[in-house]
Design an enzyme around this catalytic site. Structure first.
Site, PDB file in Angstrom:
ATOM      1  N   HIS A  80       0.935  -1.105   0.201  1.00  0.00           N
ATOM      2  CA  HIS A  80       0.060   0.078   0.068  1.00  0.00           C
ATOM      3  C   HIS A  80       0.654   1.180   0.044  1.00  0.00           C
ATOM      4  O   HIS A  80       0.466   2.398  -0.593  1.00  0.00           O
ATOM      5  CB  HIS A  80      -1.122   0.027   1.067  1.00  0.00           C
ATOM      6  CG  HIS A  80      -1.653   1.179   1.450  1.00  0.00           C
ATOM      7  ND1 HIS A  80      -2.564   1.654   0.516  1.00  0.00           N
ATOM      8  CD2 HIS A  80      -1.813   1.931   2.601  1.00  0.00           C
ATOM      9  CE1 HIS A  80      -3.183   2.771   0.979  1.00  0.00           C
ATOM     10  NE2 HIS A  80      -2.642   3.117   2.385  1.00  0.00           N
ATOM     11  N   HIS A 208       2.463   4.844   8.477  1.00  0.00           N
ATOM     12  CA  HIS A 208       2.320   3.986   7.090  1.00  0.00           C
ATOM     13  C   HIS A 208       3.920   3.867   6.454  1.00  0.00           C
ATOM     14  O   HIS A 208       4.154   2.821   6.208  1.00  0.00           O
ATOM     15  CB  HIS A 208       1.752   4.904   5.989  1.00  0.00           C
ATOM     16  CG  HIS A 208       0.244   4.836   6.054  1.00  0.00           C
ATOM     17  ND1 HIS A 208      -0.708   5.627   7.051  1.00  0.00           N
ATOM     18  CD2 HIS A 208      -0.832   4.013   5.263  1.00  0.00           C
ATOM     19  CE1 HIS A 208      -1.901   5.233   6.791  1.00  0.00           C
ATOM     20  NE2 HIS A 208      -1.907   4.481   6.061  1.00  0.00           N
TER      21      HIS A 208
END
Length: 264
Positions: A80, A208
């Site tokens: 991702h 992230h």
């Protein structure tokens, strides 16, 4: 081994182990993350009926669904994020299934998040938690409880002219969990695993970048974390096996010893 699995089934049937659903409902009202207009946006959920016991299909009911992979309660795979794009076994169809299950450590930051919507978990905060509950074990799911899932509408996104304000992890805390504790990943009640203001951090969106760069996972938009003890439960979070998928909506389940759920 059958005794172990049989004992688990008997514990669930007998009520000494509770199955807790950590998943929000998924439908047209499910909120999706907002991005600056220069970036492509994720669509909301669309559900279109194919047939419902009628001329289109007299004995069956089914729908067509459309949504982004990262909608509702969802899984973030390493692919991702750009930091995880070249890792092996980094997509939803290649991650080993053993990695979807692990012990849960619940970080209860409800008080801090109520006082400061931009609250960040720091290494010092984790140290204080570990002094009470023990070291975060390798292969654990770390779940940040803020009771954010009790919010709805605009209060859930909690945005103003400066952007959204939601709690999350300091970059140093993410690095500690990913590298020193070697967790499976982190889960949050907010719409994404980074704090709302993370687009202004240095480095940008650190959870992230750090987690996925280390081959770790994320779970977003969880609920019912108040029903889990700080330690002692097991979480199962298996995404759809989408080919080269960056993530997917999923049903997150926790197995909780009832004694722990009551005594905490």
């Amino acid at each position: 081994m059958m005794d172990v699995l049989g004992g688990l089934v008997m514990a669930i049937e007998g009520g000494t182990v509770e199955v807790v659903d950590l998943t929000i409902p998924l439908g047209p009202d499910t909120q999706v993350i907002g991005l600056p207009p220069t970036f492509a946006a994720s669509p909301g959920v669309t559900i279109d009926e194919i047939s419902r016991y009628d001329g289109r299909g007299p004995a069956w009911y089914w729908n067509t669904i459309r949504m982004g992979e990262h909608t509702g309660t969802h899984f973030d795979a390493p692919i991702h994020w750009v930091t995880g794009k070249d890792l092996p076994e980094n997509a939803t169809d290649t991650i080993p299934p053993r990695s979807f299950l692990g012990p849960a450590c619940v970080f209860d930051a409800t008080r801090e998040a109520a006082a400061d919507a931009d609250f960040l978990v720091t290494p010092e905060w984790i140290g204080a938690w570990e002094s009470r509950h023990g070291r975060v074990p390798r292969g654990a799911w770390v779940l940040l409880r803020t009771d954010w899932s009790r919010r709805s509408g605009a209060a859930f996104l909690n945005a103003d002219a400066a952007g959204p304000h939601t709690p999350g992890f300091h970059a140093a805390a993410s690095a500690l969990l990913a590298h020193d504790r070697d967790v499976l990943g982190v889960g949050v009640e907010t719409i994404g695993t980074d704090a709302g203001q993370a687009g202004r951090f240095n480095p940008l969106v650190p959870n992230h970048g750090i987690m996925h760069g280390a081959g770790k996972f994320g779970l977003a938009s969880l609920c019912n974390l108040d029903r889990l003890p700080p330690t002692g439960s097991v979480v199962i979070a298996a995404p759809l096996k989408i080919v080269d998928g960056s993530g997917s909506p999923l049903r997150v389940l926790a197995l909780v010893p009832v004694r722990d759920a009551v005594d905490r």
